[in-house]
Design a protein around this motif. Sequence first.
Motif, PDB file in Angstrom:
ATOM      1  N   ALA A   1      30.443  43.049  39.170  1.00  0.00           N
ATOM      2  CA  ALA A   1      30.833  42.544  37.859  1.00  0.00           C
ATOM      3  C   ALA A   1      29.991  41.321  37.513  1.00  0.00           C
ATOM      4  O   ALA A   1      29.477  41.197  36.399  1.00  0.00           O
ATOM      5  N   ILE A   2      29.824  40.443  38.483  1.00  0.00           N
ATOM      6  CA  ILE A   2      29.065  39.215  38.233  1.00  0.00           C
ATOM      7  C   ILE A   2      27.618  39.550  37.877  1.00  0.00           C
ATOM      8  O   ILE A   2      27.020  38.941  36.989  1.00  0.00           O
ATOM      9  N   ASP A   3      27.078  40.578  38.543  1.00  0.00           N
ATOM     10  CA  ASP A   3      25.681  40.938  38.290  1.00  0.00           C
ATOM     11  C   ASP A   3      25.448  41.368  36.847  1.00  0.00           C
ATOM     12  O   ASP A   3      24.358  41.210  36.325  1.00  0.00           O
ATOM     13  N   GLY A   4      26.505  41.906  36.217  1.00  0.00           N
ATOM     14  CA  GLY A   4      26.302  42.447  34.877  1.00  0.00           C
ATOM     15  C   GLY A   4      26.668  41.517  33.723  1.00  0.00           C
ATOM     16  O   GLY A   4      26.702  41.956  32.583  1.00  0.00           O
ATOM     17  N   VAL A   5      26.986  40.263  34.002  1.00  0.00           N
ATOM     18  CA  VAL A   5      27.446  39.415  32.902  1.00  0.00           C
ATOM     19  C   VAL A   5      26.482  38.261  32.620  1.00  0.00           C
ATOM     20  O   VAL A   5      25.577  37.984  33.413  1.00  0.00           O
ATOM     21  N   ARG A   6      26.682  37.625  31.477  1.00  0.00           N
ATOM     22  CA  ARG A   6      25.947  36.392  31.179  1.00  0.00           C
ATOM     23  C   ARG A   6      26.920  35.393  30.557  1.00  0.00           C
ATOM     24  O   ARG A   6      27.976  35.761  30.050  1.00  0.00           O
ATOM     25  N   GLY A   7      26.521  34.139  30.612  1.00  0.00           N
ATOM     26  CA  GLY A   7      27.385  33.118  30.000  1.00  0.00           C
ATOM     27  C   GLY A   7      28.504  32.701  30.937  1.00  0.00           C
ATOM     28  O   GLY A   7      28.273  32.139  31.993  1.00  0.00           O
ATOM     29  N   THR A   8      29.730  33.019  30.532  1.00  0.00           N
ATOM     30  CA  THR A   8      30.891  32.595  31.320  1.00  0.00           C
ATOM     31  C   THR A   8      31.610  33.797  31.913  1.00  0.00           C
ATOM     32  O   THR A   8      31.883  34.780  31.216  1.00  0.00           O
ATOM     33  N   PHE A   9      31.877  33.709  33.172  1.00  0.00           N
ATOM     34  CA  PHE A   9      32.600  34.761  33.880  1.00  0.00           C
ATOM     35  C   PHE A   9      34.001  34.226  34.209  1.00  0.00           C
ATOM     36  O   PHE A   9      34.140  33.118  34.735  1.00  0.00           O
ATOM     37  N   TYR A  10      35.026  35.007  33.862  1.00  0.00           N
ATOM     38  CA  TYR A  10      36.399  34.557  34.103  1.00  0.00           C
ATOM     39  C   TYR A  10      37.017  35.273  35.299  1.00  0.00           C
ATOM     40  O   TYR A  10      36.857  36.488  35.450  1.00  0.00           O
ATOM     41  N   ILE A  11      37.696  34.499  36.106  1.00  0.00           N
ATOM     42  CA  ILE A  11      38.455  35.089  37.217  1.00  0.00           C
ATOM     43  C   ILE A  11      39.912  34.740  36.950  1.00  0.00           C
ATOM     44  O   ILE A  11      40.321  33.583  37.043  1.00  0.00           O
ATOM     45  N   ASN A  12      40.674  35.758  36.594  1.00  0.00           N
ATOM     46  CA  ASN A  12      42.057  35.535  36.194  1.00  0.00           C
ATOM     47  C   ASN A  12      42.980  35.776  37.396  1.00  0.00           C
ATOM     48  O   ASN A  12      43.084  36.895  37.897  1.00  0.00           O
ATOM     49  N   VAL A  13      43.622  34.705  37.850  1.00  0.00           N
ATOM     50  CA  VAL A  13      44.555  34.855  38.980  1.00  0.00           C
ATOM     51  C   VAL A  13      45.983  34.498  38.563  1.00  0.00           C
ATOM     52  O   VAL A  13      46.824  34.177  39.408  1.00  0.00           O
ATOM     53  N   LYS A  14      46.246  34.583  37.271  1.00  0.00           N
ATOM     54  CA  LYS A  14      47.582  34.221  36.780  1.00  0.00           C
ATOM     55  C   LYS A  14      48.684  35.054  37.396  1.00  0.00           C
ATOM     56  O   LYS A  14      49.800  34.606  37.563  1.00  0.00           O
ATOM     57  N   ARG A  15      48.364  36.315  37.679  1.00  0.00           N
ATOM     58  CA  ARG A  15      49.397  37.199  38.208  1.00  0.00           C
ATOM     59  C   ARG A  15      49.239  37.431  39.706  1.00  0.00           C
ATOM     60  O   ARG A  15      49.803  38.358  40.265  1.00  0.00           O
ATOM     61  N   LEU A  16      48.477  36.564  40.316  1.00  0.00           N
ATOM     62  CA  LEU A  16      48.318  36.659  41.757  1.00  0.00           C
ATOM     63  C   LEU A  16      49.541  36.006  42.396  1.00  0.00           C
ATOM     64  O   LEU A  16      49.778  34.819  42.217  1.00  0.00           O
ATOM     65  N   VAL A  17      50.326  36.789  43.105  1.00  0.00           N
ATOM     66  CA  VAL A  17      51.593  36.278  43.640  1.00  0.00           C
ATOM     67  C   VAL A  17      51.389  35.677  45.038  1.00  0.00           C
ATOM     68  O   VAL A  17      51.932  34.635  45.370  1.00  0.00           O
ATOM     69  N   GLN A  18      50.599  36.370  45.854  1.00  0.00           N
ATOM     70  CA  GLN A  18      50.285  35.863  47.189  1.00  0.00           C
ATOM     71  C   GLN A  18      48.864  36.256  47.557  1.00  0.00           C
ATOM     72  O   GLN A  18      48.420  37.356  47.249  1.00  0.00           O
ATOM     73  N   MET A  19      48.176  35.344  48.239  1.00  0.00           N
ATOM     74  CA  MET A  19      46.830  35.640  48.728  1.00  0.00           C
ATOM     75  C   MET A  19      46.650  34.878  50.017  1.00  0.00           C
ATOM     76  O   MET A  19      46.844  33.655  50.043  1.00  0.00           O
ATOM     77  N   ASN A  20      46.298  35.564  51.093  1.00  0.00           N
ATOM     78  CA  ASN A  20      46.131  34.816  52.344  1.00  0.00           C
ATOM     79  C   ASN A  20      44.722  34.230  52.423  1.00  0.00           C
ATOM     80  O   ASN A  20      43.860  34.502  51.580  1.00  0.00           O
ATOM     81  N   ASN A  21      44.503  33.415  53.438  1.00  0.00           N
ATOM     82  CA  ASN A  21      43.199  32.775  53.591  1.00  0.00           C
ATOM     83  C   ASN A  21      42.080  33.780  53.766  1.00  0.00           C
ATOM     84  O   ASN A  21      40.969  33.550  53.319  1.00  0.00           O
ATOM     85  N   THR A  22      42.403  34.885  54.442  1.00  0.00           N
ATOM     86  CA  THR A  22      41.365  35.895  54.660  1.00  0.00           C
ATOM     87  C   THR A  22      40.832  36.395  53.319  1.00  0.00           C
ATOM     88  O   THR A  22      39.619  36.466  53.103  1.00  0.00           O
ATOM     89  N   ALA A  23      41.739  36.703  52.411  1.00  0.00           N
ATOM     90  CA  ALA A  23      41.306  37.185  51.099  1.00  0.00           C
ATOM     91  C   ALA A  23      40.657  36.053  50.300  1.00  0.00           C
ATOM     92  O   ALA A  23      39.618  36.247  49.660  1.00  0.00           O
ATOM     93  N   PHE A  24      41.233  34.879  50.372  1.00  0.00           N
ATOM     94  CA  PHE A  24      40.675  33.760  49.601  1.00  0.00           C
ATOM     95  C   PHE A  24      39.233  33.478  50.016  1.00  0.00           C
ATOM     96  O   PHE A  24      38.342  33.334  49.189  1.00  0.00           O
ATOM     97  N   HIS A  25      39.017  33.419  51.316  1.00  0.00           N
ATOM     98  CA  HIS A  25      37.656  33.144  51.786  1.00  0.00           C
ATOM     99  C   HIS A  25      36.682  34.219  51.327  1.00  0.00           C
ATOM    100  O   HIS A  25      35.561  33.923  50.925  1.00  0.00           O
ATOM    101  N   ALA A  26      37.130  35.471  51.379  1.00  0.00           N
ATOM    102  CA  ALA A  26      36.228  36.561  51.012  1.00  0.00           C
ATOM    103  C   ALA A  26      35.845  36.476  49.529  1.00  0.00           C
ATOM    104  O   ALA A  26      34.673  36.577  49.176  1.00  0.00           O
ATOM    105  N   PHE A  27      36.839  36.269  48.672  1.00  0.00           N
ATOM    106  CA  PHE A  27      36.538  36.184  47.237  1.00  0.00           C
ATOM    107  C   PHE A  27      35.745  34.904  46.921  1.00  0.00           C
ATOM    108  O   PHE A  27      34.806  34.914  46.130  1.00  0.00           O
ATOM    109  N   ALA A  28      36.155  33.800  47.574  1.00  0.00           N
ATOM    110  CA  ALA A  28      35.483  32.528  47.317  1.00  0.00           C
ATOM    111  C   ALA A  28      34.009  32.636  47.699  1.00  0.00           C
ATOM    112  O   ALA A  28      33.124  32.142  47.009  1.00  0.00           O
TER     113      ALA A  28
END
Lengths: 392, 172
Positions: free
Chosen positions: A45-72
């Motif tokens: 997704a990032i490869d195909g965009v320009r300008g501002t890229f949004y990451i919406n985590v408003k509905r993220l209820v739980q995320m462990n460190n393993t997932a956070f590190h991977a996305f980060a």
Amino acid sequence: MSTAALSNPFKAEFDPNSQEFSLAGVVRPRSADEIAASISMLREAIDGVRGTFYINVKRLVQMNNTAFHAFARVLLDACRRRSDLRFVVVTSSVVGWTERMFGHLNKIEPQVTVEVYDSKFYPGQSFVEDTSFIPILRTQTKMTWRHERTILPRHGMRPGISMADICCGIGDFAMLVRKEFQPARIVALDHSKASLAYARDVASGFGITDIEYTYGDASEMLLEDNQFDFVTCRHSLQIFNQPDVLLKELYRICKPGGRVYITNEKNSHCLGEPRSKSIQWTYNEVAKLFSHFEMDVELGPKSRRYLADAGFDDIRVESFMVTNLDGDPQDFADIITAWENVYAGEMAVKRGDSREFIERFRQGFRDHIFAALHPKGYAGWPIWAASGRKPS
Amino acid sequence: MAVAEQERAEAPFEPLLQFEMEMGTFLSDWQHCDQLSTFMARMISHNRADPVRHSNFFSSALNELLEVSFRGASADGQIGCAVFRQGSTERVRLTFPCPPGQRQFYREAVSKTRRGNAYARYLDAISTDFAPSREAVLLDLAINFDAEIHLDESDPPSITLVVDLPLEGIVS
Ligand SMILES: C[S@@+](CC[C@H](N)C(=O)[O-])C[C@H]1O[C@@H](n2cnc3c(N)ncnc32)[C@H](O)[C@@H]1O
């Protein structure tokens, strides 16, 4: 216990139009491999965009460190490759740790910023979250309760159930329901911290500790799917510019076979005698004023359609009229005074109405009060109560 | 006043809830971390000011602790988890069998959460590790949940992570 894990499935989606990648639900993988598909979706997704890229985590209820590190990691790598891009992580004020966790990314790469998505999501919010609403809500609930206590059982209210009151305001309704119907569990959610503080105060004053008041956004609730036998949402669908979004959430948290109960108005049908013409003119204008702010206070009779479109069956609709004869006519008059203050005193001013208009607008409220207090007068405020069953 | 303050400082942690489980059973399914943390969080949060959000926060923290023990423990013995409360703080005591070679690792990881450079270490872990180490997870708890972490080694071969979480203050 296993249903808890199933009820908030993890979802990752990308919308190329808004350049928004969103994460929702519970994501607690043992290793990043389990979320490899979402990780590559983000990278592509990032490869195909320009300008501002949004990451919406408003509905993220739980995320462990393993997932956070991977996305980060994907985001931080992208910052290094694409100095032309800005990354905006959109969190909600409800889930506090997302703001904290994603906030650190900005310390590493200033291209990443965090925005807390909050009060601006619907246009009339500032009016209804205002604390000046508190006394009106009190009196309103006192007057509608006389009717609703007999109406509610026809819509599925009964002792021992698990229920939620969404957009609970100052919590009076939850207190009254608790006393009258003794549900096993009551969750009461609102987006006004001031109203909730008031609600908690009142409850603790009565030594009541079993109403779960919670701060939340009704259009993105932390509450899990299929949890409640009965979900109420009173006088609130009509103040959202997208009532269907809210209804979807009410549907989601309701158990299959359970019911969602909503009340709404049709303000142009407020009436009074004598002076009916002036009263009618003003309430027609109330409807127009709200629609200027994208709120539909004419929603009441549309309840059946909204419930049907949201997927409910066995829909029941009835209407009742709060009048000056229900109790002390002064209570009725107090409600109208409060309406006049907010509608004419704040909203019309905000719309930029002329002094002449506002004066005529106010007159209708005064005439409504006159009718309410007149020894032979009659004044009414019609309300539609409707409910639907979530198919099982 | 001094007396009152002293009393507050010494007010006991009251037990709220605890579970024990064979380590082998615990390790048989990764989902146990999620399920236990969700369940315990909901049980202990019901009388917090905002039960739903407190439970969400607490579950996040407890899940990380359970994951730490899942990844680092040996399969013999028992895992035990007890939650206590004092005022606005919950204390989690998580006890699990720790292979002798790992004790030193835990001692260091725990003490690093209290050092001045904890935040720098945490940022470094985010920007360089693809998968978080158990050390980074403890730093996460200290930084994102304001946790105070201690180690209790009084009952070998088990060790106990003692984690104080002042979540009520963060949530409301
Ligand atoms: C018209 S009041 C109705 C309150 C209550 N149900 C009653 O009948 O007295 C609307 C309520 O919706 C709340 N509200 C507005 N936006 C909200 C949102 N996004 N999520 C939850 N509550 C919201 C407001 O704070 C307010 O208390």
